[in-house]
Design a protein around this motif. Structure first.
Motif, short mmCIF file in Angstrom:
data_model
loop_
_atom_site.label_atom_id
_atom_site.label_comp_id
_atom_site.label_asym_id
_atom_site.label_seq_id
_atom_site.Cartn_x
_atom_site.Cartn_y
_atom_site.Cartn_z
N ASN A 179 -15.17 -3.27 1.92
CA ASN A 179 -13.76 -3.40 2.31
C ASN A 179 -12.91 -3.45 1.05
OD1 ASN A 179 -11.22 -4.73 3.08
ND2 ASN A 179 -12.24 -5.12 5.02
N GLY A 193 -7.00 1.74 7.02
CA GLY A 193 -8.14 1.87 6.11
C GLY A 193 -9.45 1.48 6.79
N SER A 194 -9.42 0.45 7.62
CA SER A 194 -10.64 0.00 8.29
C SER A 194 -11.16 1.06 9.26
CB SER A 194 -10.39 -1.31 9.04
OG SER A 194 -9.91 -2.27 8.13
N HIS A 214 0.83 -1.20 0.00
CA HIS A 214 0.00 0.00 0.00
C HIS A 214 0.86 1.26 0.00
CE1 HIS A 214 -3.76 -2.15 1.87
NE2 HIS A 214 -3.18 -2.86 0.93
N ASP A 246 -8.63 -3.70 3.27
CA ASP A 246 -7.98 -2.61 3.98
C ASP A 246 -7.12 -3.08 5.15
OD1 ASP A 246 -9.11 -0.21 2.68
OD2 ASP A 246 -11.01 -1.05 3.33
N ALA A 260 -12.02 3.91 0.70
CA ALA A 260 -10.69 3.86 0.08
C ALA A 260 -10.72 4.41 -1.35
CB ALA A 260 -10.16 2.43 0.07
#
Ligand code: MUC
Ligand code: MG
Length: 366
Positions: free
Chosen positions: A293, A300-301, A31, A296, A268
């Motif tokens: 989702n 991110g979550s 990421h 993530d 995201a």
């Protein structure tokens, strides 16, 4: 306040086991951590998960678009002037995940500057969300074991099963085994990531009738407009648009053309700003939404639960918030806890994703 500098930091954290689905698989979270620095020393942060098989973006493309296209135009602006920043980003098409991370980092910055949690700025509806866990491709018995373990360990009672395999019997069997093993109280829904044709999806719906499945996401490519519309018209359960609807414009096109009758919102790829537009469109039209989702990390979550908990409509269904559990490690200094099947927002200024700098140093790739 002025934006001084924007960092796009590549990092890689391995998964404990690969998450496989019809359009691809993830073995490492490769990421980009986005950091917006200001002249007042306040830093906004967000995670950008590249998903080439979904949006065409890669780790390298996210870094390049941020460093060479967006940052030079955004540096010097006031981070509160989001209208100006969005106008700049809109001049470059696509690159949704890069734009989404910049948007979330701006909200994080604003929350920190105002001394207010972002879930309050966005709506402040509630302070936690029910968790839905996403089950990747595996033999049916392993899927059941995983779901039972997540139920026992975390209190999770909603599962999204990745489907879209051929022969269709693989997924049909998985649905039957999960329902038999989990009982009627557990919610089960499906996501085919465009793996089938609309007719194959119809066959799966026929052969899983009576199992109480609550939704089917991206059964086939939404570009197959005619057959997809026929599926939506004939399906007894909602057909959810996910990768076909990253922007508010895509949502209106798919809803108006009858390609979907429920919408998955992912922070995201939409940030908080476009996710708000999408949510408004859906609530205005009476269309159900789910918080999805993007595979993530915990960073991110936390963004997903920050947005999801802020509004009533996004808390009706469980949010997909737990796939970071498949990762070997993460970047958050204070890890997310799932308790009683729920994840809480953070009552600190910003989004609350405090980064463990030692972990970032260990996993960063430059
Ligand atoms: C999902 O809901 O589709 C898989 C591919 C992707 O882009 O997101 C995941 C989950
Ligand atoms: Mg999906």
């Amino acid at each position: 306040m002025k934006i001084l500098r924007i960092e796009a930091i590549p990092y890689s954290i391995p998964y404990n086991h690969a998450l496989k689905f019809a359009s691809g698989q993830v073995t490492d979270a490769e990421h980009v951590l986005v950091r917006i620095h200001t002249d007042e020393g306040i830093v906004g942060e967000a995670d950008a998960p590249p998903r080439p098989y979904t949006y065409g973006e890669t780790q390298a493309s996210i870094i390049t678009i941020i460093e060479s296209i967006f940052a030079p135009q955004i540096i010097g602006l006031d981070p509160f002037d989001r209208g100006k920043i969005h106008e700049i980003m809109a001049r470059t098409i696509h690159n949704q995940v890069a734009k989404g991370a910049l948007d979330i980092a701006l909200w994080d910055l604003m929350g920190k500057a105002l001394g207010t949690p972002v879930h309050k700025l966005l709506g402040g509806y509630t302070d936690s969300m029910r968790v839905s866990h996403m089950l990747g491709f595996r033999p049916a018995q392993e899927l059941l074991d995983e779901a039972l373990r997540f139920g026992e360990q975390y209190g999770i009672t909603t599962f999204k099963l990745k489907v879209g395999r051929r022969p269709l019997t693989l997924d049909i069997e998985a649905c039957h085994v999960l329902r038999a093993g989990l009982g009627d109280e557990v919610e089960l829904y499906l996501d085919a990531n465009r793996g089938w044709s609309a007719n194959e999806a119809m066959e799966v719906l026929r052969r899983t009738e009576g199992l109480g499945l609550t939704a089917l996401e991206e059964p086939c490519d939404a570009k197959e407009a005619m057959s997809r519309r026929r599926l939506v018209e004939n399906s007894p359960i909602p057909i959810v648009g996910d990768e076909s609807v990253p922007t508010a414009g895509d949502v209106s096109r798919e809803l108006l053309s009858g390609g979907s009758n429920a919408i998955c919102i992912k922070t995201a790829r939409s940030g908080f700003t476009e996710a708000t537009e999408i949510l408004g469109l859906c609530t205005g039209l009476g269309v159900d939404v789910t918080m999805g989702n993007q595979i993530d990390t915990q960073v991110g979550s936390l963004a997903t639960v920050t947005f999801g908990a802020a509004h009533e409509a996004t808390t009706r269904r469980a949010g997909e918030l737990s796939n970071f559990l498949d990762m070997a490690d993460d970047l958050l200094a204070d890890p997310i806890r799932i308790s009683g099947g729920r994840i809480s927002v953070r009552n600190v200024p910003g989004v609350g994703a405090g980064i463990d700098e030692a972990k970032l140093a260990r996993y960063r790739q430059n």
